[in-house]
Design a protein around this motif. Structure first.
Motif, PDB file in Angstrom:
ATOM      1  N   TRP A  49       0.814  -1.203   0.000  1.00  0.00           N
ATOM      2  CA  TRP A  49       0.000   0.000   0.000  1.00  0.00           C
ATOM      3  C   TRP A  49       0.851   1.259   0.000  1.00  0.00           C
ATOM      4  CZ3 TRP A  49       0.578   3.397   4.056  1.00  0.00           C
ATOM      5  CH2 TRP A  49       1.071   2.889   5.264  1.00  0.00           C
ATOM      6  N   VAL A  50       0.262   2.313  -0.530  1.00  0.00           N
ATOM      7  CA  VAL A  50       0.850   3.650  -0.483  1.00  0.00           C
ATOM      8  C   VAL A  50      -0.242   4.600  -0.020  1.00  0.00           C
ATOM      9  CG1 VAL A  50       2.626   3.317  -2.250  1.00  0.00           C
ATOM     10  CG2 VAL A  50       0.329   4.040  -2.932  1.00  0.00           C
ATOM     11  N   ALA A  51       0.164   5.779   0.433  1.00  0.00           N
ATOM     12  CA  ALA A  51      -0.798   6.760   0.941  1.00  0.00           C
ATOM     13  C   ALA A  51      -0.374   8.155   0.531  1.00  0.00           C
ATOM     14  CB  ALA A  51      -0.891   6.669   2.465  1.00  0.00           C
ATOM     15  N   GLY A  52      -1.319   9.044   0.477  1.00  0.00           N
ATOM     16  CA  GLY A  52      -1.038  10.425   0.122  1.00  0.00           C
ATOM     17  C   GLY A  52      -2.035  11.365   0.758  1.00  0.00           C
ATOM     18  N   GLU A  53      -1.703  12.644   0.777  1.00  0.00           N
ATOM     19  CA  GLU A  53      -2.615  13.633   1.342  1.00  0.00           C
ATOM     20  C   GLU A  53      -2.438  14.959   0.616  1.00  0.00           C
ATOM     21  OE1 GLU A  53       0.298  14.865   5.083  1.00  0.00           O
ATOM     22  OE2 GLU A  53      -1.636  13.940   5.458  1.00  0.00           O
ATOM     23  N   ASP A  54      -3.511  15.724   0.622  1.00  0.00           N
ATOM     24  CA  ASP A  54      -3.511  17.035  -0.009  1.00  0.00           C
ATOM     25  C   ASP A  54      -4.515  17.887   0.755  1.00  0.00           C
ATOM     26  OD1 ASP A  54      -3.362  19.232  -1.618  1.00  0.00           O
ATOM     27  OD2 ASP A  54      -4.323  18.326  -3.365  1.00  0.00           O
ATOM     28  N   GLY A  55      -4.018  18.722   1.663  1.00  0.00           N
ATOM     29  CA  GLY A  55      -4.899  19.501   2.528  1.00  0.00           C
ATOM     30  C   GLY A  55      -5.653  18.584   3.474  1.00  0.00           C
ATOM     31  N   ASP A  56      -6.998  18.717   3.485  1.00  0.00           N
ATOM     32  CA  ASP A  56      -7.781  17.859   4.374  1.00  0.00           C
ATOM     33  C   ASP A  56      -8.221  16.568   3.690  1.00  0.00           C
ATOM     34  OD1 ASP A  56      -9.641  18.888   2.632  1.00  0.00           O
ATOM     35  OD2 ASP A  56     -11.082  19.493   4.177  1.00  0.00           O
ATOM     36  N   ARG A  57      -7.719  16.318   2.494  1.00  0.00           N
ATOM     37  CA  ARG A  57      -8.038  15.086   1.768  1.00  0.00           C
ATOM     38  C   ARG A  57      -6.860  14.131   1.861  1.00  0.00           C
ATOM     39  NH1 ARG A  57      -7.359  13.894  -4.026  1.00  0.00           N
ATOM     40  NH2 ARG A  57      -8.615  12.049  -4.513  1.00  0.00           N
ATOM     41  N   SER A  58      -7.138  12.867   2.162  1.00  0.00           N
ATOM     42  CA  SER A  58      -6.085  11.865   2.265  1.00  0.00           C
ATOM     43  C   SER A  58      -6.617  10.532   1.763  1.00  0.00           C
ATOM     44  CB  SER A  58      -5.565  11.742   3.697  1.00  0.00           C
ATOM     45  OG  SER A  58      -6.621  11.543   4.614  1.00  0.00           O
ATOM     46  N   TRP A  59      -5.706   9.675   1.308  1.00  0.00           N
ATOM     47  CA  TRP A  59      -6.115   8.409   0.725  1.00  0.00           C
ATOM     48  C   TRP A  59      -5.079   7.326   0.973  1.00  0.00           C
ATOM     49  CZ3 TRP A  59      -2.511   6.678  -2.696  1.00  0.00           C
ATOM     50  CH2 TRP A  59      -1.713   7.636  -3.343  1.00  0.00           C
ATOM     51  N   ILE A  60      -5.549   6.096   0.896  1.00  0.00           N
ATOM     52  CA  ILE A  60      -4.694   4.911   0.966  1.00  0.00           C
ATOM     53  C   ILE A  60      -5.089   4.000  -0.188  1.00  0.00           C
ATOM     54  CG2 ILE A  60      -3.947   2.912   2.298  1.00  0.00           C
ATOM     55  CD1 ILE A  60      -4.929   4.361   4.813  1.00  0.00           C
ATOM     56  N   MET A  61      -4.106   3.538  -0.934  1.00  0.00           N
ATOM     57  CA  MET A  61      -4.334   2.576  -2.016  1.00  0.00           C
ATOM     58  C   MET A  61      -3.558   1.307  -1.692  1.00  0.00           C
ATOM     59  SD  MET A  61      -3.111   2.771  -6.013  1.00  0.00           S
ATOM     60  CE  MET A  61      -4.235   4.091  -6.467  1.00  0.00           C
ATOM     61  N   ALA A  62      -4.255   0.180  -1.680  1.00  0.00           N
ATOM     62  CA  ALA A  62      -3.616  -1.108  -1.404  1.00  0.00           C
ATOM     63  C   ALA A  62      -3.936  -2.081  -2.522  1.00  0.00           C
ATOM     64  CB  ALA A  62      -4.110  -1.667  -0.068  1.00  0.00           C
ATOM     65  N   ALA A  63      -2.979  -2.947  -2.837  1.00  0.00           N
ATOM     66  CA  ALA A  63      -3.167  -3.885  -3.942  1.00  0.00           C
ATOM     67  C   ALA A  63      -2.486  -5.207  -3.642  1.00  0.00           C
ATOM     68  CB  ALA A  63      -2.608  -3.303  -5.246  1.00  0.00           C
ATOM     69  N   ARG A  64      -3.015  -6.253  -4.268  1.00  0.00           N
ATOM     70  CA  ARG A  64      -2.393  -7.573  -4.187  1.00  0.00           C
ATOM     71  C   ARG A  64      -2.453  -8.247  -5.554  1.00  0.00           C
ATOM     72  NH1 ARG A  64      -0.994 -12.012  -0.758  1.00  0.00           N
ATOM     73  NH2 ARG A  64      -0.196 -13.577  -2.231  1.00  0.00           N
ATOM     74  N   ALA A  65      -1.307  -8.657  -6.035  1.00  0.00           N
ATOM     75  CA  ALA A  65      -1.208  -9.432  -7.261  1.00  0.00           C
ATOM     76  C   ALA A  65      -1.071 -10.905  -6.915  1.00  0.00           C
ATOM     77  CB  ALA A  65      -0.005  -8.982  -8.084  1.00  0.00           C
ATOM     78  N   PHE A  66      -1.726 -11.744  -7.689  1.00  0.00           N
ATOM     79  CA  PHE A  66      -1.588 -13.186  -7.572  1.00  0.00           C
ATOM     80  C   PHE A  66      -1.014 -13.680  -8.908  1.00  0.00           C
ATOM     81  CE2 PHE A  66      -4.953 -11.925  -4.709  1.00  0.00           C
ATOM     82  CZ  PHE A  66      -4.620 -12.584  -3.535  1.00  0.00           C
ATOM     83  N   THR A  67       0.308 -13.740  -8.974  1.00  0.00           N
ATOM     84  CA  THR A  67       0.951 -14.025 -10.252  1.00  0.00           C
ATOM     85  C   THR A  67       0.672 -15.448 -10.735  1.00  0.00           C
ATOM     86  OG1 THR A  67       3.023 -14.622  -9.124  1.00  0.00           O
ATOM     87  CG2 THR A  67       2.774 -12.341  -9.839  1.00  0.00           C
ATOM     88  N   LYS A  68       0.382 -16.356  -9.815  1.00  0.00           N
ATOM     89  CA  LYS A  68       0.117 -17.747 -10.219  1.00  0.00           C
ATOM     90  C   LYS A  68      -1.175 -17.841 -11.018  1.00  0.00           C
ATOM     91  CE  LYS A  68       1.377 -22.107  -9.959  1.00  0.00           C
ATOM     92  NZ  LYS A  68       1.475 -22.806  -8.652  1.00  0.00           N
ATOM     93  N   THR A  69      -2.135 -16.962 -10.712  1.00  0.00           N
ATOM     94  CA  THR A  69      -3.443 -17.016 -11.372  1.00  0.00           C
ATOM     95  C   THR A  69      -3.638 -15.888 -12.384  1.00  0.00           C
ATOM     96  OG1 THR A  69      -4.533 -15.662  -9.690  1.00  0.00           O
ATOM     97  CG2 THR A  69      -4.432 -18.032  -9.289  1.00  0.00           C
TER      98      THR A  69
END
Length: 219
Positions: free
Chosen positions: A167-187
């Protein structure tokens, strides 16, 4: 969720990149993994399949290599019965859908689909998860990886933890976010979740979403 056909990640990129940016301050105060709920409950699903879920309590990056290539991996949907959330946009047919809090402060944007257009590293779910983040943010894996941290999605039941993600996160003033991801390379499948808040703590909301939703794996 219903088993709609999985689509390539490219269909999710335009809206995501337009909404989020790494130009704001990346911050590291967010816990590396969401705390598990003391009494996890299964997330409801309208999937009518009779397949039995894959056994196990964790799905680490290393354990991803042990999955069957034919395993079906998808988000469970626990927010559908949560009075604190409402549907902002239903599944668009490309594996994207969004919930919002009823007070309008936060959204949770889900994606599930194929990663054939992601520069994955075969057998390395961690690096390939960074690559999903990079594609969504129109960046490169090399640029994203130094900012990304390891966390967890819930596995099989909400609040259970166990599925490693990046995951990564960011903010801009009173707005903030988190983005998380998972890859399953076998599938060849990936999943992502973006929690985006204005005037609220996205890490707390991410915990709430993890308590309600899980990644479900069937053979």
């Amino acid at each position: 969720m219903n088993r709609t056909p999985l689509r390539r990640l490219g269909a999710a990129v335009l809206a995501t990149a337009a909404a989020l940016s790494l130009t704001g301050c990346l911050y590291a105060q967010i816990p590396e993994s969401a705390p598990a709920a003391p009494s996890p409950t299964a997330a409801p699903s309208d999937d009518t399949t009779t397949d039995e879920p894959t056994a196990g309590t964790t799905l680490t990056f290393a354990e991803g290599a042990e999955l069957s290539p034919d395993a079906y991996i998808e988000w469970g949907d626990g927010l559908i019965v949560d009075d604190g959330w409402k549907i902002v946009s239903p599944d668009d047919g490309n594996g994207n859908w969004t919930y919002g809090t009823v007070d309008g402060t936060c959204t949770a944007r889900f994606w599930q689909g194929l990663i054939s257009d992601v520069p994955i590293v075969s057998g390395d779910d961690a690096v390939s998860s960074d690559a999903i983040l990079a594609v969504l943010l129109r960046s490169t894996t090399a640029e994203i990886s130094p900012h990304a941290q390891t966390g967890e999605f819930s596995y099989m039941s909400g609040g259970a933890g166990g599925v490693e993600n990046r995951w990564v996160a960011g903010e801009d003033g009173d707005r903030s976010w988190i983005m998380a991801a998972r890859a399953f390379t076998k599938t060849g499948v990936g999943l992502s979740l973006i929690v985006d808040c204005t005037g609220a703590d996205p890490s707390a909301v991410l915990d709430e979403v993890n308590d309600a939703n899980a990644i479900v794996v069937t053979p």
